[in-house]
Design a protein around this motif. Structure first.
Motif, PDB file in Angstrom:
ATOM      1  N   GLU A 240       0.816  -1.211   0.000  1.00 29.11           N
ATOM      2  CA  GLU A 240       0.000   0.000   0.000  1.00 29.11           C
ATOM      3  C   GLU A 240       0.852   1.264   0.000  1.00 29.11           C
ATOM      4  OE1 GLU A 240      -2.284  -0.525   3.518  1.00 29.11           O
ATOM      5  OE2 GLU A 240      -3.661  -2.003   2.644  1.00 29.11           O
ATOM      6  N   HIS A 241       2.132   1.136  -0.358  1.00 30.56           N
ATOM      7  CA  HIS A 241       3.042   2.288  -0.343  1.00 30.56           C
ATOM      8  C   HIS A 241       3.718   2.425  -1.696  1.00 30.56           C
ATOM      9  CE1 HIS A 241       6.298   4.997   0.972  1.00 30.56           C
ATOM     10  NE2 HIS A 241       5.476   5.304   1.949  1.00 30.56           N
ATOM     11  N   GLU A 242       4.144   3.662  -2.003  1.00 27.41           N
ATOM     12  CA  GLU A 242       4.812   3.904  -3.292  1.00 27.41           C
ATOM     13  C   GLU A 242       6.093   3.095  -3.450  1.00 27.41           C
ATOM     14  OE1 GLU A 242       3.640   8.174  -1.909  1.00 27.41           O
ATOM     15  OE2 GLU A 242       3.825   6.174  -1.014  1.00 27.41           O
ATOM     16  N   ILE A 243       6.769   2.848  -2.325  1.00 25.17           N
ATOM     17  CA  ILE A 243       7.995   2.046  -2.369  1.00 25.17           C
ATOM     18  C   ILE A 243       7.600   0.576  -2.401  1.00 25.17           C
ATOM     19  CG2 ILE A 243      10.157   1.491  -1.205  1.00 25.17           C
ATOM     20  CD1 ILE A 243       9.954   4.232   0.191  1.00 25.17           C
ATOM     21  N   GLU A 244       7.926  -0.095  -3.490  1.00 22.50           N
ATOM     22  CA  GLU A 244       7.543  -1.502  -3.665  1.00 22.50           C
ATOM     23  C   GLU A 244       8.749  -2.388  -3.412  1.00 22.50           C
ATOM     24  OE1 GLU A 244       5.842  -1.859  -7.528  1.00 22.50           O
ATOM     25  OE2 GLU A 244       4.131  -0.540  -7.088  1.00 22.50           O
ATOM     26  N   ILE A 245       8.732  -3.036  -2.264  1.00 27.20           N
ATOM     27  CA  ILE A 245       9.842  -3.906  -1.878  1.00 27.20           C
ATOM     28  C   ILE A 245       9.803  -5.186  -2.710  1.00 27.20           C
ATOM     29  CG2 ILE A 245      10.846  -5.255   0.008  1.00 27.20           C
ATOM     30  CD1 ILE A 245      11.208  -2.277   0.343  1.00 27.20           C
TER      31      ILE A 245
END
Length: 541
Positions: free
Chosen positions: A305-310
């Protein structure tokens, strides 16, 4: 002296000192909720003792800028906004920023180590102590009743990153002067030896970043300026930019940079939007969320749910300690990040964090230097308080002069002797959205039942003359694993129980609701081994 929080727990630190009818408050922090407190945002010290005496409060002294020492100040100032606040430059900058969010303008006075301030009949001297945040202060309170040294949070790092040592020369001078009561940080009292050096963390972080080929995310507390400085230095050494992630991280680091506590050129940083479009081996994300908070950055990454995609090959460093009670949430985040393919580095598998609190060896030094007549361990769970008290006794403090207290216990200091003399009512003050103190333990119990057992509602229309059921019972359930038709078995039981109540002349609506609640509660416990929340609704005509 009355501790209103921080005894037997890690958080919501607050102690009030009363002399000749005037009250001095030292620290006013928050405690973060555990899983058995659903819906609660933060937990405050109990202000009940002060609520009718706010005009007697002459000042608030803040030892340092961590949330568990300053987070409750806005809520206290709602009771009286013009109380003077004393603290170091960084501490006050943090609290002023926080108060702006609450639309409160405070009266603040910056103090520094070596400075003495008179507030009513309290003569305060501020002493530099080393902690995991810059500008931490201990406070010596001299009064006609005796002298009290409150350490706040501290350790004795001999090679601190900012060169600011715990002032043992001042401690020695206080010991020679004679110290009546020592309120001492207990967090690491059960840890033998000495707390490792902060400077040893930087090379480890730099080494982890140098070996990382993908994106790097480092999570820590938003107030841990020393750790952020180490991450910035490590990023620069690896030709990476730094993106600050999380509102509190951005705000606090802006304050730290403006005051000169965080040393980095503006071009070192890049905003999040630009960082995401950069090659990921050229950026380090410095974020919040190291405690597994549901709405914080790391948890949102795990939930995609965050812009940073792990993803595969990325590295996440948890550069902070585990606050007691957060273990399950943190391990869930670690598992989630690992499942996404990240290499998760944390205190358990690498030296990426050291504590900000003095271990047993450091505390022994303090006791031997200060030679206090009385000792009152603070800031710690019960086992920490006991361990701290045992250290004091090993250095010669008589066991009867070591006071193991609880929140709300009243300690009198008279003629150099401290004794527990009583207690005031002191509980947990819950903040839930915009409400403060209205949520009770019963409310939390209801929430836990709803979360774990589900909800059953029963609707009946009763003839007011005969007391018999005219319509219903209609039964609906939510978060209850069984289908609605399972309640067909209990409907005849309810009808029989209501008929018996009617025969006994029961016509009161509340009494009829209780009959239904007992009937279905007994049935569901036996048939399904569940204890859901049961809400009967009875209408008479």
């Amino acid at each position: 002296m009355i501790p209103l929080g921080g005894i037997g727990e890690i958080g919501r630190n607050m102690t009030v000192f009363e002399l000749d009818g005037k009250i001095l408050v030292v620290d006013c922090g928050v405690l973060f909720p555990e899983e058995h407190q659903p819906g609660v945002d933060v937990i405050l010290p109990d202000f009940g003792y002060l609520r009718d005496r706010m005009q007697d409060v002459v000042g608030i002294v803040l030892t340092h800028g961590h949330e568990d020492h300053i987070g409750g100040v806005p809520y206290l100032l709602r009771l009286r906004e013009d109380i003077p606040i004393f603290g170091s430059a960084l501490t006050l900058a943090f609290i002023v920023s926080k108060l702006k969010e609450h639309r409160i303008t405070a009266q603040t006075q910056v103090v520094a180590e070596g400075q003495r301030v008179k507030i009513a009949d309290f003569d305060l001297e501020f002493i530099a102590v080393n902690h995991s945040i810059p500008d931490a202060l201990a406070v010596l309170i001299r009064t006609s009743a005796g002298s009290v040294l409150h350490t706040g949070d501290f350790k004795m790092d001999q090679l601190p990153l900012d060169g600011r040592l715990t002032d043992l020369r001042a401690f020695s001078r206080i010991g020679e002067e004679g110290l009546d009561l020592f309120l001492c940080d207990s967090t690491n009292a059960d840890v033998p030896g000495f707390t490792p050096l902060e400077k040893d963390i930087g090379p480890v972080i730099e080494n982890v970043i140098s070996r990382s080929k993908g994106r790097v995310v480092v999570a820590s507390f938003s107030s841990h300026i020393h750790r952020v400085q180490q991450v910035v230095d490590a990023a620069l050494a690896n030709n990476r930019k730094v993106a600050l992630v999380g509102r509190s991280m951005v705000k606090n680091m802006q304050i730290a940079s403006e005051l000169g506590y965080l040393k980095a050129e503006p071009e070192t940083f890049v905003d999040l939007k630009n960082a995401i479009s950069m090659p990921q081996d050229q950026v380090v994300y410095m974020s919040t969320g190291s405690q597994g908070e549901p709405m914080a950055v790391l948890s949102r990454m795990v939930n995609l749910e965050h812009e940073i995609e792990i993803g595969q090959g990325d590295t996440v460093i948890l550069a902070s300690s585990l606050i007691p009670g957060n273990e399950n949430a943190v391990y869930r985040v670690i598992d989630g990040l690992t499942k996404l393919g990240a290499n998760v580095v944390h205190k358990g598998n690498a030296k990426v964090h050291v504590s900000g609190h003095a271990a047993a060896g450091e505390l022994l030094y303090c006791y031997n230097i200060l030679k206090p007549k009385n000792v009152m361990p603070v800031h710690g769970e019960y086992r920490h308080l006991i361990a701290n008290g045992n250290l004091a006794q090993q250095t010669g403090v008589p066991s009867e002069r070591v006071l193991i207290t609880e929140d709300g216990w009243v300690v009198d200091l008279v003629a150099g002797k401290a004794d527990i003399v009583g207690a005031v009512e002191c509980g947990l003050l819950y903040v839930d959205g915009k409400t403060v103190g209205k949520i009770t333990e019963d409310d939390l119990k209801d929430r836990r039942i709803l979360a774990q057992e589900g909800f059953i509602s029963i609707f009946c229309v009763i003839d007011a003359q005969t007391g018999r059921i005219a319509s219903g019972p209609e039964i609906r359930a939510r978060a209850f694993a069984e289908a609605d038709h399972v309640f067909d078995d209990v409907k005849p039981l309810i009808e029989r129980a209501m008929a018996e109540a009617a025969a006994e002349g029961i016509r009161d609506t509340y009494a009829m609701q209780q009959v239904i609640r007992r009937t279905i509660g007994t049935w569901v416990a036996k048939a399904h081994r569940r204890r859901p929340m049961i809400i009967p609704v009875v209408i008479t005509y």
